[in-house]
Design a protein around this motif. Structure first.
Motif, short mmCIF file in Angstrom:
data_model
loop_
_atom_site.label_atom_id
_atom_site.label_comp_id
_atom_site.label_asym_id
_atom_site.label_seq_id
_atom_site.Cartn_x
_atom_site.Cartn_y
_atom_site.Cartn_z
N GLU A 78 0.84 -1.20 0.00
CA GLU A 78 0.00 0.00 0.00
C GLU A 78 0.88 1.25 0.00
N LEU A 79 2.01 1.19 0.73
CA LEU A 79 2.92 2.34 0.80
C LEU A 79 3.91 2.35 -0.36
N ASP A 80 3.78 1.40 -1.26
CA ASP A 80 4.68 1.26 -2.41
C ASP A 80 6.14 1.20 -1.97
N LEU A 81 6.38 0.37 -0.95
CA LEU A 81 7.74 0.23 -0.41
C LEU A 81 8.41 -1.06 -0.87
N VAL A 82 7.74 -1.84 -1.71
CA VAL A 82 8.31 -3.15 -2.09
C VAL A 82 9.00 -3.04 -3.45
N ASP A 83 10.29 -3.37 -3.45
CA ASP A 83 11.07 -3.30 -4.69
C ASP A 83 11.11 -4.64 -5.41
N GLU A 84 10.96 -5.71 -4.65
CA GLU A 84 11.15 -7.05 -5.23
C GLU A 84 10.20 -8.01 -4.52
N LEU A 85 9.53 -8.82 -5.31
CA LEU A 85 8.64 -9.85 -4.75
C LEU A 85 9.16 -11.21 -5.19
N CYS A 86 9.50 -12.05 -4.22
CA CYS A 86 9.92 -13.41 -4.52
C CYS A 86 8.78 -14.32 -4.09
N LEU A 87 8.21 -15.00 -5.05
CA LEU A 87 7.01 -15.79 -4.78
C LEU A 87 7.26 -17.23 -5.20
N THR A 88 7.06 -18.14 -4.25
CA THR A 88 7.12 -19.56 -4.59
C THR A 88 5.71 -20.06 -4.77
N LEU A 89 5.46 -20.67 -5.91
CA LEU A 89 4.14 -21.23 -6.19
C LEU A 89 4.25 -22.74 -6.05
N ARG A 133 9.66 -4.36 -9.03
CA ARG A 133 8.71 -3.25 -9.17
C ARG A 133 9.11 -2.43 -10.39
N THR A 134 8.12 -2.16 -11.21
CA THR A 134 8.37 -1.27 -12.34
C THR A 134 7.99 0.14 -11.91
N GLY A 135 8.69 1.12 -12.41
CA GLY A 135 8.40 2.50 -11.99
C GLY A 135 9.19 2.84 -10.76
N PRO A 136 9.33 4.13 -10.47
CA PRO A 136 10.18 4.55 -9.35
C PRO A 136 9.56 4.18 -8.02
N GLY A 153 -5.24 -6.65 2.80
CA GLY A 153 -5.54 -5.30 3.27
C GLY A 153 -6.52 -4.65 2.32
N PRO A 154 -6.73 -3.33 2.50
CA PRO A 154 -7.66 -2.63 1.60
C PRO A 154 -7.15 -2.69 0.15
N GLU A 155 -8.10 -2.81 -0.78
CA GLU A 155 -7.72 -2.85 -2.20
C GLU A 155 -6.99 -1.56 -2.58
N LEU A 156 -5.93 -1.69 -3.37
CA LEU A 156 -5.18 -0.50 -3.79
C LEU A 156 -5.97 0.27 -4.83
N ASP A 157 -5.82 1.59 -4.82
CA ASP A 157 -6.50 2.41 -5.83
C ASP A 157 -6.08 1.98 -7.23
N ARG A 158 -4.77 1.72 -7.36
CA ARG A 158 -4.25 1.24 -8.65
C ARG A 158 -3.29 0.09 -8.37
N PRO A 159 -3.49 -1.08 -9.01
CA PRO A 159 -2.56 -2.19 -8.79
C PRO A 159 -1.13 -1.77 -9.16
N LEU A 160 -0.17 -2.27 -8.40
CA LEU A 160 1.23 -1.92 -8.64
C LEU A 160 1.81 -2.85 -9.71
N GLY A 161 2.65 -2.30 -10.56
CA GLY A 161 3.26 -3.11 -11.62
C GLY A 161 4.56 -3.77 -11.17
N PHE A 162 4.71 -5.05 -11.48
CA PHE A 162 5.97 -5.78 -11.25
C PHE A 162 6.31 -6.52 -12.53
N GLU A 163 7.61 -6.61 -12.84
CA GLU A 163 7.99 -7.40 -14.03
C GLU A 163 8.84 -8.58 -13.60
N PRO A 164 8.60 -9.74 -14.24
CA PRO A 164 9.37 -10.92 -13.86
C PRO A 164 10.85 -10.71 -14.19
N ALA A 165 11.72 -11.01 -13.22
CA ALA A 165 13.17 -10.96 -13.47
C ALA A 165 13.71 -12.36 -13.70
N SER A 166 13.09 -13.35 -13.05
CA SER A 166 13.51 -14.74 -13.29
C SER A 166 12.39 -15.68 -12.86
#
Ligand code: NAP
Length: 259
Positions: free
Chosen positions: A192-203, A245-248, A218-231
């Motif tokens: 929500e605070l846009d503090l996450v630079d990297e998400l590592c997710l095991t499926l 995370r894409t974008g600054p 938590g509460p739904e974000l006004d706009r979903p945050l963009g992430f791009e796969p690195a690996s």
């Protein structure tokens, strides 16, 4: 382990993929969230994540821990999972020293109620002592007790911890990389605070149904945050994704005040 992204390789060591340079944004450490979920998004089975684990996930979990200066975790996860002190192989500790890191990451527990077992190994066997992130609003007498056995970080004056301030303060303690191991409600606030630079997710190749939270809650974000796969790695049907995370990213502390 098989690499599927950013290129196909029939065999890969996860160290080649995860041990990369991470440049923290201005005013705060790099924040990496690491979680395991089932195919249907469950993060716990019977109240704990263990049933979702696998040898591949555990290997990468420890590898990601080895990147951390500080491991950030919500108090409900500490209570549910029975967290102990972080431990890493001697070889990994030596590699950390060569990279200019402390041999072991410190654990930082986020809690406003300070409902922690102060006699547990997490407190008594961690060296250095763990960090407890709380607010100036937390009960004073309990704060004094906790401060005898852990380093207190106070972020915010109200009932809720100001997590933006908390992350900035972890940076002031010298952390360049903070690995957040959940749970979902702590993750949700960081997103929500846009503090996450990297998400590592095991499926995990499992379906659990049930009522556990998704990886972030938590509460739904006004706009979903963009992430791009690195690996993307596959091992025995387990998928291990790294997404950036894409974008600054949002700065904190003095850098945020200057804007
Ligand atoms: N699948 C996975 O990878 C994974 C990873 C981690 C956890 N889990 C599972 O997730 C569950 C726990 O997750 P959860 O989402 O319920 O809880 P959580 O995020 O681990 O912890 C929530 C707690 O953290 C404290 N907290 C967080 N943000 C705060 C804020 N801004 N201000 C004040 N206090 C704050 C509060 O502690 P106090 O109540 O002490 O004040 C709150 O009750 C467990 O079942 C665990 O097994 C799964």
């Amino acid at each position: 382990m098989r690499l599927l992204l950013p290129e196909h390789r029939p065999s890969v060591e996860p160290e080649e993929v995860y041990l990369t340079e991470r440049e923290p944004p201005a005013g705060r450490p790099w924040v990496l969230v690491n979680m395991v979920t089932s195919l249907d998004g469950a993060t716990a089975v019977g109240g704990r994540s263990g049933a979702l684990g696998s040898p591949a996930d555990r290997r990468v979990f420890h590898l990601i821990r080895s990147l951390a200066d500080i491991i950030l975790v919500g108090a409900a996860t500490v209570r549910a999972e029975g967290y102990g002190p972080p431990r890493l192989d001697d070889r990994v500790q030596e590699a950390r020293l060569l990279r200019g890191q402390a041999p072991l990451p410190r654990l930082a527990v986020v809690t406003s109620r300070l409902d922690l077992d102060l006699g547990a190994a997490l407190i008594t066997e961690s060296d250095p002592a763990p960090i407890v992130v709380t607010t100036a609003h937390a009960p004073r007498a309990r704060r004094v007790e906790v401060a005898r056995v852990a380093d207190l970080v106070l972020a915010g004056q109200g009932e809720r911890i100001d997590l933006r301030e908390a992350v900035g303060l972890l940076g002031e303690l010298g952390a360049s990389v903070v690995v957040c191991e959940g749970g979902a409600s702590l993750n949700g606030q960081l997103f929500e605070l846009d503090l996450v630079d990297e998400l590592c997710l095991t499926l995990a190749p499992l379906v659990a149904v049930g009522a556990s939270n998704r990886a972030a809650h938590g509460p739904e974000l006004d706009r979903p945050l963009g992430f791009e796969p690195a690996s993307l790695i596959e091992a025995d049907g387990v998928l291990l994704l790294r997404a950036l995370r894409t974008g600054p990213p949002a700065p904190t502390g003095a850098a945020a005040d200057a804007q």
